[in-house]
Design a protein around this motif. Structure first.
Motif, PDB file in Angstrom:
ATOM      1  N   ALA A   1       0.827  -1.203   0.000  1.00  0.00           N
ATOM      2  CA  ALA A   1       0.000   0.000   0.000  1.00  0.00           C
ATOM      3  C   ALA A   1       0.863   1.255   0.000  1.00  0.00           C
ATOM      4  O   ALA A   1       0.575   2.227  -0.720  1.00  0.00           O
ATOM      5  CB  ALA A   1      -0.934  -0.009   1.208  1.00  0.00           C
ATOM      6  N   ALA A   2       1.942   1.262   0.776  1.00  0.00           N
ATOM      7  CA  ALA A   2       2.822   2.428   0.822  1.00  0.00           C
ATOM      8  C   ALA A   2       3.495   2.660  -0.531  1.00  0.00           C
ATOM      9  O   ALA A   2       3.578   3.792  -1.011  1.00  0.00           O
ATOM     10  CB  ALA A   2       3.867   2.242   1.918  1.00  0.00           C
ATOM     11  N   ALA A   3       3.978   1.589  -1.139  1.00  0.00           N
ATOM     12  CA  ALA A   3       4.619   1.736  -2.443  1.00  0.00           C
ATOM     13  C   ALA A   3       3.632   2.206  -3.500  1.00  0.00           C
ATOM     14  O   ALA A   3       3.963   3.046  -4.362  1.00  0.00           O
ATOM     15  CB  ALA A   3       5.258   0.413  -2.854  1.00  0.00           C
ATOM     16  N   GLU A   4       2.395   1.703  -3.447  1.00  0.00           N
ATOM     17  CA  GLU A   4       1.393   2.117  -4.432  1.00  0.00           C
ATOM     18  C   GLU A   4       1.006   3.575  -4.247  1.00  0.00           C
ATOM     19  O   GLU A   4       0.807   4.302  -5.228  1.00  0.00           O
ATOM     20  CB  GLU A   4       0.164   1.217  -4.322  1.00  0.00           C
ATOM     21  CG  GLU A   4      -0.835   1.433  -5.450  1.00  0.00           C
ATOM     22  CD  GLU A   4      -1.960   0.412  -5.441  1.00  0.00           C
ATOM     23  OE1 GLU A   4      -2.938   0.622  -6.193  1.00  0.00           O
ATOM     24  OE2 GLU A   4      -1.860  -0.587  -4.705  1.00  0.00           O
ATOM     25  N   ALA A   5       0.916   4.036  -3.008  1.00  0.00           N
ATOM     26  CA  ALA A   5       0.603   5.447  -2.760  1.00  0.00           C
ATOM     27  C   ALA A   5       1.686   6.346  -3.345  1.00  0.00           C
ATOM     28  O   ALA A   5       1.383   7.396  -3.941  1.00  0.00           O
ATOM     29  CB  ALA A   5       0.445   5.687  -1.263  1.00  0.00           C
TER      30      ALA A   5
END
Length: 421
Positions: free
Chosen positions: A202-206
């Protein structure tokens, strides 16, 4: 004497007879035959013929060779009259002193005592052989220099995750859009929800969503920064942030994951490459830290939260003109069976545009570094000593500075610092 097998020739052997005569070999002599006796005999023979003793070689005749030596405890014969002189050792150049104001080495920890966990990684996260692209490195380090700004950025796994073999929940993105003086630098950092299996994804996608949004609008954003249009920047970045986090929630629905678990905080920094523009813009949604080192002291310039991200939170209680949208009488409203339950409020939008001065250091970080900076004065004092008046550190020194540990703080740390020339 003659050669073996030859016949005697008469006069050729006269010298042997003259030397020894007709005496027969009497065997070993009864005279003492020690090493000292032999040396005394040789020394006497030399004294009788002093012209046969060669003079000692001078230094030019034997370059690079020291004076002859003789074993200690024995009398020296002629020619061994000079004791070997010790060769002078070349002086070592002193090590260059550490930069003024910066200690030679960062300590392992500061505070009351050593942290509970080991200082180095212990366990690796479990890997899926069919999804190796999902692996996350323990530490990411980056840097650049454009215009008057020197950038250092790092993201490293916390002590707790290193010990438990969990992936780093923090993600870091550094990108340049455009070329030359019209380029725009973006630093984005995100932190996934705690104790969720896909937090690092999720952090990488954000970071990817906000990077794509800023990259497509970088020309307009760079012009607004150069012209100082703060209002346009704030409203535009507000929309981009809301759109990016909205896509993250949509991705969670597509994966069949709870959007509350597949979520991330997002904090970004924009830097123009134009040396004539010293505007620095921070924006995002989520807690963390924004600090400025100026005139020898730290300033906490984290903006106050006033506005929710568009489409992802409760609407404001009043209009920009101050008019109330509803009348709040303090009476709780019972839930309606025809409407879904209201969602919890999302993280408010954060924005700050400031003009940098020469000598400033701007630090943007996630909670993993912001919390110990606010909670442990020794850490703030350490970074103050390291970063005041000594210029930007190298990548390795920056990593060493940001990973100084504090007991009780074991989360991932992600930070980006900008030194102004």
């Amino acid at each position: 004497m003659n050669q073996q097998g030859g016949k005697p020739t008469g006069h050729e052997d006269d010298w042997w007879g003259q030397l020894y005569g007709d005496a027969e070999d009497a065997g070993p002599s009864a005279a003492p035959d020690s090493l000292d006796d032999r040396y005394a005999s040789a020394a006497g023979a030399v004294k009788e013929r002093p012209d046969t003793v060669p003079a000692p070689r001078s230094a030019p005749d034997a370059p690079g060779r020291g004076a002859p030596a003789f074993p200690a405890g024995l009398p020296r014969p002629p020619g061994f009259t000079v004791e070997p002189q010790p060769q002078p050792q070349p002086e070592r150049e002193p090590s260059p002193p550490a930069a003024e104001g910066r200690p030679a080495r960062a300590p392992e920890y500061v505070g009351a005592g050593p942290p509970t966990y080991d200082p180095e990684p212990t366990a690796l996260p479990e890997a899926d052989p069919d999804d190796l692209g999902d692996l996350v490195a323990d530490t990411v380090l980056d840097g650049a220099r454009y215009g008057t700004a020197t950038l250092r950025a790092v993201s490293l796994r916390g002590d707790s995750a290193r010990y438990r073999g969990e992936p780093r929940r923090d993600s870091l993105l550094t990108a340049r859009f455009g070329t030359g003086e019209h380029a725009l630098l973006l630093v984005a950092m995100a932190t996934g929800a705690r104790a969720t299996p896909g937090a690092h994804r999720a952090a990488a996608e954000a970071c990817r969503w906000i990077g794509r949004a800023v990259g497509r609008s970088h020309e307009r954003l760079a012009r607004d920064m150069l012209a100082g249009r703060r209002g346009d920047l704030k409203s535009g970045l507000h929309r981009l942030t809301g759109r990016s986090l909205g896509r993250l929630r949509a991705s969670a629905v597509e994966q069949g994951v709870d959007p509350e678990e597949y979520a991330a905080t997002l904090r970004c920094l924009l830097l123009p490459a134009d040396p004539e523009c010293r505007t620095r813009v921070f924006f995002g949604a989520g807690a963390g830290g924004l600090f400025r080192l100026r005139d020898g002291e730290w300033q906490d310039i984290e903006p106050r939260v006033t506005e929710p991200v568009v489409g992802f939170g409760s609407p404001p209680a009043e209009t920009p003109d101050g008019d109330r949208l509803t009348m709040d009488l303090g009476i709780p409203t019972p839930p309606s069976p025809y409407e879904p339950a209201p969602e919890p409020p999302r993280e408010p939008f954060r924005f700050r545009a400031s003009v940098a001065r020469p000598g400033d250091t701007l630090l943007l970080c996630t909670n993993g570094l912001a919390d110990p900076l606010r909670g442990e004065p020794e850490l703030a004092a350490h970074l103050l000593r390291r970063w005041s008046g000594s210029g930007p550190p190298g990548l390795a020194d920056f990593l060493a500075d940001t990973q100084v540990r504090v007991k009780g703080y074991a989360d991932d740390r992600t930070a980006a610092a900008v030194w102004e020339a």
